[in-house]
Scaffold this motif. Structure first.
Motif, PDB file in Angstrom:
ATOM      1  N   TYR A   3       8.368   6.456   9.216  1.00 20.50           N
ATOM      2  CA  TYR A   3       7.774   5.166   8.867  1.00 20.50           C
ATOM      3  C   TYR A   3       8.559   4.393   7.817  1.00 20.50           C
ATOM      4  N   ASP A   4       9.681   4.933   7.370  1.00 24.62           N
ATOM      5  CA  ASP A   4      10.452   4.239   6.333  1.00 24.62           C
ATOM      6  C   ASP A   4      11.114   3.015   6.916  1.00 24.62           C
ATOM      7  N   ILE A   5      10.756   1.831   6.396  1.00 19.73           N
ATOM      8  CA  ILE A   5      11.342   0.571   6.857  1.00 19.73           C
ATOM      9  C   ILE A   5      12.652   0.306   6.137  1.00 19.73           C
ATOM     10  N   LYS A  33      11.780  -2.202   1.246  1.00 22.72           N
ATOM     11  CA  LYS A  33      11.105  -1.425   0.198  1.00 22.72           C
ATOM     12  C   LYS A  33       9.736  -2.015  -0.135  1.00 22.72           C
ATOM     13  N   LYS A  34       9.655  -3.333  -0.174  1.00 23.73           N
ATOM     14  CA  LYS A  34       8.376  -3.970  -0.477  1.00 23.73           C
ATOM     15  C   LYS A  34       7.358  -3.704   0.634  1.00 23.73           C
ATOM     16  N   LEU A  35       7.810  -3.725   1.879  1.00 21.76           N
ATOM     17  CA  LEU A  35       6.896  -3.451   2.986  1.00 21.76           C
ATOM     18  C   LEU A  35       6.469  -1.993   3.002  1.00 21.76           C
ATOM     19  N   ASN A  36       7.357  -1.094   2.584  1.00 28.03           N
ATOM     20  CA  ASN A  36       6.966   0.314   2.442  1.00 28.03           C
ATOM     21  C   ASN A  36       5.837   0.456   1.429  1.00 28.03           C
ATOM     22  N   THR A  37       5.940  -0.296   0.347  1.00 21.51           N
ATOM     23  CA  THR A  37       4.900  -0.256  -0.686  1.00 21.51           C
ATOM     24  C   THR A  37       3.601  -0.858  -0.167  1.00 21.51           C
ATOM     25  N   LEU A  38       3.709  -1.901   0.645  1.00 21.92           N
ATOM     26  CA  LEU A  38       2.525  -2.577   1.154  1.00 21.92           C
ATOM     27  C   LEU A  38       1.706  -1.682   2.082  1.00 21.92           C
ATOM     28  N   ILE A  39       2.333  -0.675   2.680  1.00 25.63           N
ATOM     29  CA  ILE A  39       1.610   0.243   3.555  1.00 25.63           C
ATOM     30  C   ILE A  39       0.498   0.953   2.790  1.00 25.63           C
ATOM     31  N   LEU A  40       0.678   1.119   1.475  1.00 27.07           N
ATOM     32  CA  LEU A  40      -0.345   1.767   0.654  1.00 27.07           C
ATOM     33  C   LEU A  40      -1.593   0.904   0.520  1.00 27.07           C
ATOM     34  N   GLY A  41      -1.449  -0.409   0.760  1.00 29.88           N
ATOM     35  CA  GLY A  41      -2.553  -1.336   0.597  1.00 29.88           C
ATOM     36  C   GLY A  41      -2.147  -2.495  -0.283  1.00 29.88           C
ATOM     37  N   ALA A  42      -2.815  -3.643  -0.116  1.00 23.75           N
ATOM     38  CA  ALA A  42      -2.459  -4.842  -0.878  1.00 23.75           C
ATOM     39  C   ALA A  42      -2.703  -4.648  -2.370  1.00 23.75           C
ATOM     40  N   ASP A  43      -3.832  -4.035  -2.730  1.00 21.36           N
ATOM     41  CA  ASP A  43      -4.142  -3.836  -4.148  1.00 21.36           C
ATOM     42  C   ASP A  43      -3.139  -2.894  -4.795  1.00 21.36           C
ATOM     43  N   LEU A  67      12.826  -9.481  18.621  1.00 17.60           N
ATOM     44  CA  LEU A  67      11.429  -9.141  18.850  1.00 17.60           C
ATOM     45  C   LEU A  67      11.077  -7.793  18.234  1.00 17.60           C
ATOM     46  N   ALA A  68      12.009  -6.842  18.285  1.00 23.29           N
ATOM     47  CA  ALA A  68      11.750  -5.523  17.709  1.00 23.29           C
ATOM     48  C   ALA A  68      11.586  -5.601  16.197  1.00 23.29           C
ATOM     49  N   VAL A  69      12.482  -6.323  15.545  1.00 24.74           N
ATOM     50  CA  VAL A  69      12.384  -6.469  14.092  1.00 24.74           C
ATOM     51  C   VAL A  69      11.164  -7.300  13.724  1.00 24.74           C
ATOM     52  N   GLY A  70      10.893  -8.350  14.492  1.00 30.23           N
ATOM     53  CA  GLY A  70       9.699  -9.148  14.239  1.00 30.23           C
ATOM     54  C   GLY A  70       8.437  -8.322  14.356  1.00 30.23           C
ATOM     55  N   GLY A  71       8.384  -7.445  15.373  1.00 27.75           N
ATOM     56  CA  GLY A  71       7.233  -6.565  15.519  1.00 27.75           C
ATOM     57  C   GLY A  71       7.092  -5.596  14.363  1.00 27.75           C
ATOM     58  N   THR A  72       8.203  -5.057  13.894  1.00 29.37           N
ATOM     59  CA  THR A  72       8.168  -4.147  12.752  1.00 29.37           C
ATOM     60  C   THR A  72       7.662  -4.853  11.502  1.00 29.37           C
ATOM     61  N   LEU A  73       8.109  -6.077  11.297  1.00 30.33           N
ATOM     62  CA  LEU A  73       7.700  -6.829  10.105  1.00 30.33           C
ATOM     63  C   LEU A  73       6.200  -7.104  10.110  1.00 30.33           C
ATOM     64  N   VAL A  74       5.677  -7.619  11.217  1.00 23.93           N
ATOM     65  CA  VAL A  74       4.263  -8.007  11.227  1.00 23.93           C
ATOM     66  C   VAL A  74       3.351  -6.792  11.288  1.00 23.93           C
ATOM     67  N   GLN A  75       3.788  -5.696  11.922  1.00 25.12           N
ATOM     68  CA  GLN A  75       2.969  -4.488  11.921  1.00 25.12           C
ATOM     69  C   GLN A  75       2.877  -3.895  10.515  1.00 25.12           C
ATOM     70  N   ALA A  76       3.974  -3.954   9.778  1.00 22.51           N
ATOM     71  CA  ALA A  76       3.937  -3.471   8.393  1.00 22.51           C
ATOM     72  C   ALA A  76       3.119  -4.403   7.516  1.00 22.51           C
TER      73      ALA A  76
END
Length: 286
Positions: free
Chosen positions: A284-286, A223-233, A77-86
């Motif tokens: 915030y580093d995933i 790493k990809k989710l870290n990049t996604l924090i900047l925004g989808a575009d 649940l913790a990892v799942g929460g981290t994934l969907v929040q990111a």
């Protein structure tokens, strides 16, 4: 993701705390079990011998699988929460928001109330299996509805549809509770609150397989989710296939959470709060 000395020290500290809490959970309770009885239980269990005392059987068949399952479910649940929040870039999202937990709860409620009507098989795996199928159906419904607007990359649309589907399943659970007999209604309420009372080694094996597999796959998406924090575009400009990443995260999440939820019921708080605690401690580093 790279580990600094501070991160490594933090990881070791948390692991030690986990070991301490685990030992307390298997040793304390209505029946006190000594370290000697724990050791003899392990030896008899691994050697295939008969247990010599009732305490040994309580330890191996009840306490140990409950404690191990609680660790696996908590990590899932913790990892799942981290994934969907990111993925959703929203701090109040939890793993079940895309229909997984509510779908599993509806499946379990359906089995409890109408299982005999539809002549479902009644064994130890029936309820978890139907609940898992319900979680997968709920998530698939969210996916399907999110494609109607023609913008498959819209995370906001997916999030809103997830809220609507959750409300739909919760309404279904309310209806099933209304038509249920009193013992069935109590079973629905008990399951929806979440419980480890049904833990056994079969549940531990199944949850462990899917949870550990999901954790390993999640690590490579950091790493990809870290990049996604900047925004989808911005992530797209950096070469990230946002649509593919979205489906990878959601598939991993639905498999892990569906299997875990199918055995222990709906537990929502862990997936919401643990990612926040970890970010407060290590960033915030995933």
């Amino acid at each position: 993701m790279f580990f600094t000395k501070r991160d490594f020290f933090l990881l070791i500290t948390l692991l030690l705390l986990l070991v301490v809490v685990f030992l307390l959970s298997i040793g304390l309770g209505a029946v006190k079990i000594s370290l000697d009885e724990m050791f003899s239980s392990f030896m008899n269990f691994f050697n295939g011998n008969e247990f010599t005392t009732l305490n040994e059987r309580i330890f191996i068949d009840i306490r140990l699988p409950r404690s191990v399952l609680s660790i696996l479910v908590g990590a899932t649940l913790a990892v799942g929460g981290t994934l969907v929040q990111a993925l959703f870039r929203n701090p109040i999202v939890e793993p079940g928001l895309i229909g997984t937990s509510s779908g599993a709860a509806f499946g379990a409620s359906f089995f409890i109330v109408l299982g005999n009507t539809f002549a479902f098989a009644t064994n130890n795996i029936s309820l978890p299996l139907i609940a898992c199928i319900g979680g997968i159906i709920g998530t698939f419904l969210v996916f399907s509805l999110s494609k109607i607007n023609g913008n498959n990359n819209s995370i906001t649309v997916l999030l809103l549809i997830g809220v609507a589907v959750n409300a739909l399943f919760l309404s279904g659970i309310g209806f099933l509770s209304y038509i249920a007999r009193d013992p069935q209604a109590r079973s629905i309420s008990f399951w929806n609150l979440g419980t480890l009372s049904g833990a056994n080694w079969q549940a531990v094996e199944m949850v462990a397989f899917f949870s550990i597999s999901g954790l390993i796959l999640s690590y490579f998406l950091g790493k990809k989710l870290n990049t996604l924090i900047l925004g989808a575009d911005e992530a797209s400009y950096l070469g990230i296939n946002v649509n593919l990443l979205k489906y990878q995260v959601l598939i991993i999440n639905v498999i892990m959470v569906s299997v875990a939820t199918s055995f222990v019921g709906v537990i929502g708080f862990v997936g919401l709060i643990v990612p926040h605690i970890i970010r407060m401690i290590s960033g915030y580093d995933i």
